[in-house]
Scaffold this motif. Structure first.
Motif, PDB file in Angstrom:
ATOM      1  N   UNK A  42      -0.089  -6.919 -11.700  1.00  0.00           N
ATOM      2  CA  UNK A  42      -0.667  -5.303 -11.903  1.00  0.00           C
ATOM      3  C   UNK A  42      -2.361  -5.318 -11.691  1.00  0.00           C
ATOM      4  N   UNK A  43      -2.257  -6.360 -13.340  1.00  0.00           N
ATOM      5  CA  UNK A  43      -3.775  -5.906 -13.287  1.00  0.00           C
ATOM      6  C   UNK A  43      -5.210  -6.150 -12.125  1.00  0.00           C
ATOM      7  N   UNK A  44      -4.785  -7.388 -11.957  1.00  0.00           N
ATOM      8  CA  UNK A  44      -5.505  -7.367 -10.694  1.00  0.00           C
ATOM      9  C   UNK A  44      -5.505  -6.597  -9.448  1.00  0.00           C
ATOM     10  N   UNK A  45      -4.683  -5.321  -9.159  1.00  0.00           N
ATOM     11  CA  UNK A  45      -5.011  -5.039  -8.485  1.00  0.00           C
ATOM     12  C   UNK A  45      -6.041  -3.820  -8.137  1.00  0.00           C
ATOM     13  N   UNK A  46      -7.439  -4.053  -7.619  1.00  0.00           N
ATOM     14  CA  UNK A  46      -8.394  -3.067  -7.072  1.00  0.00           C
ATOM     15  C   UNK A  46      -7.429  -1.478  -7.401  1.00  0.00           C
ATOM     16  N   UNK A  47      -9.105  -1.008  -7.662  1.00  0.00           N
ATOM     17  CA  UNK A  47      -8.536   0.922  -7.432  1.00  0.00           C
ATOM     18  C   UNK A  47      -7.931   0.844  -6.357  1.00  0.00           C
ATOM     19  N   UNK A  48      -7.472   1.802  -5.758  1.00  0.00           N
ATOM     20  CA  UNK A  48      -6.747   2.810  -4.723  1.00  0.00           C
ATOM     21  C   UNK A  48      -7.760   2.991  -3.863  1.00  0.00           C
ATOM     22  N   UNK A  49      -7.733   3.108  -2.273  1.00  0.00           N
ATOM     23  CA  UNK A  49      -8.709   4.379  -1.594  1.00  0.00           C
ATOM     24  C   UNK A  49      -8.324   5.827  -1.842  1.00  0.00           C
ATOM     25  N   UNK A  50      -7.070   6.056  -2.275  1.00  0.00           N
ATOM     26  CA  UNK A  50      -6.336   7.151  -2.374  1.00  0.00           C
ATOM     27  C   UNK A  50      -5.389   7.925  -2.974  1.00  0.00           C
ATOM     28  N   UNK A  51      -5.901   8.934  -3.617  1.00  0.00           N
ATOM     29  CA  UNK A  51      -5.104   9.560  -5.209  1.00  0.00           C
ATOM     30  C   UNK A  51      -4.748  11.063  -4.315  1.00  0.00           C
ATOM     31  N   UNK A  52      -3.050  11.424  -4.638  1.00  0.00           N
ATOM     32  CA  UNK A  52      -2.360  10.092  -4.924  1.00  0.00           C
ATOM     33  C   UNK A  52      -2.293   8.832  -4.406  1.00  0.00           C
ATOM     34  N   UNK A  53      -2.228   8.401  -4.305  1.00  0.00           N
ATOM     35  CA  UNK A  53      -1.692   6.869  -4.181  1.00  0.00           C
ATOM     36  C   UNK A  53      -0.212   7.160  -3.335  1.00  0.00           C
ATOM     37  N   UNK A  54      -0.520   6.269  -1.464  1.00  0.00           N
ATOM     38  CA  UNK A  54       0.869   5.644  -1.430  1.00  0.00           C
ATOM     39  C   UNK A  54       1.775   4.440  -1.098  1.00  0.00           C
ATOM     40  N   UNK A  55       2.405   3.830  -2.163  1.00  0.00           N
ATOM     41  CA  UNK A  55       2.723   2.682  -2.760  1.00  0.00           C
ATOM     42  C   UNK A  55       4.030   2.124  -1.739  1.00  0.00           C
ATOM     43  N   UNK A  56       4.382   1.054  -1.355  1.00  0.00           N
ATOM     44  CA  UNK A  56       5.819  -0.095  -1.260  1.00  0.00           C
ATOM     45  C   UNK A  56       5.957  -0.782  -1.862  1.00  0.00           C
ATOM     46  N   UNK A  57       7.183  -0.841  -2.358  1.00  0.00           N
ATOM     47  CA  UNK A  57       6.898  -2.297  -3.199  1.00  0.00           C
ATOM     48  C   UNK A  57       8.158  -2.823  -3.067  1.00  0.00           C
ATOM     49  N   UNK A 283      -7.341  -7.245   0.009  1.00  0.00           N
ATOM     50  CA  UNK A 283      -7.855  -6.349   0.040  1.00  0.00           C
ATOM     51  C   UNK A 283      -8.273  -5.654   0.852  1.00  0.00           C
ATOM     52  N   UNK A 284      -7.646  -4.901   2.005  1.00  0.00           N
ATOM     53  CA  UNK A 284      -8.473  -4.705   3.122  1.00  0.00           C
ATOM     54  C   UNK A 284      -9.736  -4.557   3.246  1.00  0.00           C
ATOM     55  N   UNK A 285     -10.853  -4.991   4.671  1.00  0.00           N
ATOM     56  CA  UNK A 285     -11.719  -3.945   4.468  1.00  0.00           C
ATOM     57  C   UNK A 285     -12.212  -2.952   4.765  1.00  0.00           C
ATOM     58  N   UNK A 286     -12.423  -2.050   3.891  1.00  0.00           N
ATOM     59  CA  UNK A 286     -13.678  -0.662   4.239  1.00  0.00           C
ATOM     60  C   UNK A 286     -14.013  -0.614   5.652  1.00  0.00           C
TER      61      UNK A 286
END
Length: 286
Positions: A42-57, A283-286
């Motif tokens: 988790x400490x290595x995951x960068x800032x996510x592109x949107x907030x609130x974020x949508x996340x799948x585990x 990380x997917x390219x922007x």
């Protein structure tokens, strides 16, 4: 065999073992050690592109690490996916519902072998699940396609399948006494790649990737600590196969216990259990 593939034993039987039955309580007996690699991820995951974020585990298990995701992104809508009804029942009972930051945790049944994103995600993450999914690198492209631009796909998996704990299990399953019932049950971890192989896959998919490995030297306590550890994970297929024969299960465990004690002798403060993990953040390219 490709150079980026972890060596694996070839099962003596072509019969596909049944999906293992999981025991959330047994799995959580070593929750601290099991969660530590995920916290490091988790400490290595960068800032996510949107907030609130949508996340799948993916492969959420009993939900304890899914809850850790909600601590990092408390406003996110996080869905945990797992194939085990036992794990999903525990996860839903313990963690489903609104989060402190206005987000939401929910859990759904899914087979990771054919799961596809049904909506855009900011993060798809997985903790120690892909070793149960043969051919999982083939799903990387559709999973990354399911990310928003700038989204992240991250996971960690065990990389210890040539360690004594697993090598002994595979050999015992293929021993004359057990091979008719258990051949192949200790050697299911195929299609795992070495770190360089995962880095190559993500580079081919146009992602900025961070891939590394760490060996954790865990100090386990108790009279049979390594056996207790594998009862929650690698031993599940064997315990499932012998579930209808208590005497055989106890005989197998007795043999395995003795071999593990030779391979991992206890020390004055516990038993040292080295555990290699492989990590990837793409990380997917922007």
């Amino acid at each position: 065999m490709h150079s980026d593939t972890v060596p694996a034993r070839v099962p003596a039987s072509t019969t596909t073992p049944a999906a293992p039955t999981w025991d959330p309580q047994q799995y959580l007996r070593h929750a601290g050690h099991r969660a530590r690699p995920f916290l490091d991820l988790l400490t290595r995951i960068p800032e996510l592109p949107s907030r609130p974020a949508r996340i799948a585990d993916l492969g959420c298990g009993p939900g304890n690490v899914t809850a850790l995701i909600s601590e990092r992104w408390p406003e996110a809508h996080i869905t945990g996916y797992d194939l085990s009804p036992e794990m999903l029942q525990r996860a839903s009972a313990e963690y489903a519902g609104p989060t402190s930051g206005g987000g939401l945790l929910d859990f759904h049944r899914a087979d990771l072998a054919d799961w596809l994103p049904e909506e855009p995600y900011d993060l798809i993450v997985s903790n120690a699940a892909f070793q149960w999914v043969p051919g999982h690198p083939g799903s990387f492209a559709p999973w990354i396609n399911g990310l928003r631009p700038g989204g992240t796909f991250a996971f960690q998996i065990p990389g210890n399948f040539t360690a004594p704990s697993h090598a002994i299990l595979a050999e015992l399953c293929d021993a004359p006494r057990w091979r008719d019932r258990l051949a192949g049950h200790g050697a299911r971890y195929i299609h795992l790649l070495e770190p360089a192989g995962y880095l190559e896959r993500f580079t081919e998919l146009g992602c900025a990737a961070d891939v590394w490995e760490t060996t954790y030297y865990q100090l386990l306590e108790g009279p049979d600590p390594v056996l207790d550890w594998v009862k929650g994970t690698a031993l599940r297929p064997v315990l499932t196969a012998l579930a209808d024969d208590h005497e055989a299960a106890e005989a197998f465990l007795a043999e395995y216990r003795a071999l593990l004690l030779e391979a991992y002798p206890p020390g004055p403060r516990g038993t040292v259990f080295p555990f290699r993990r492989i990590f990837a953040v793409a990380r997917k390219e922007v």
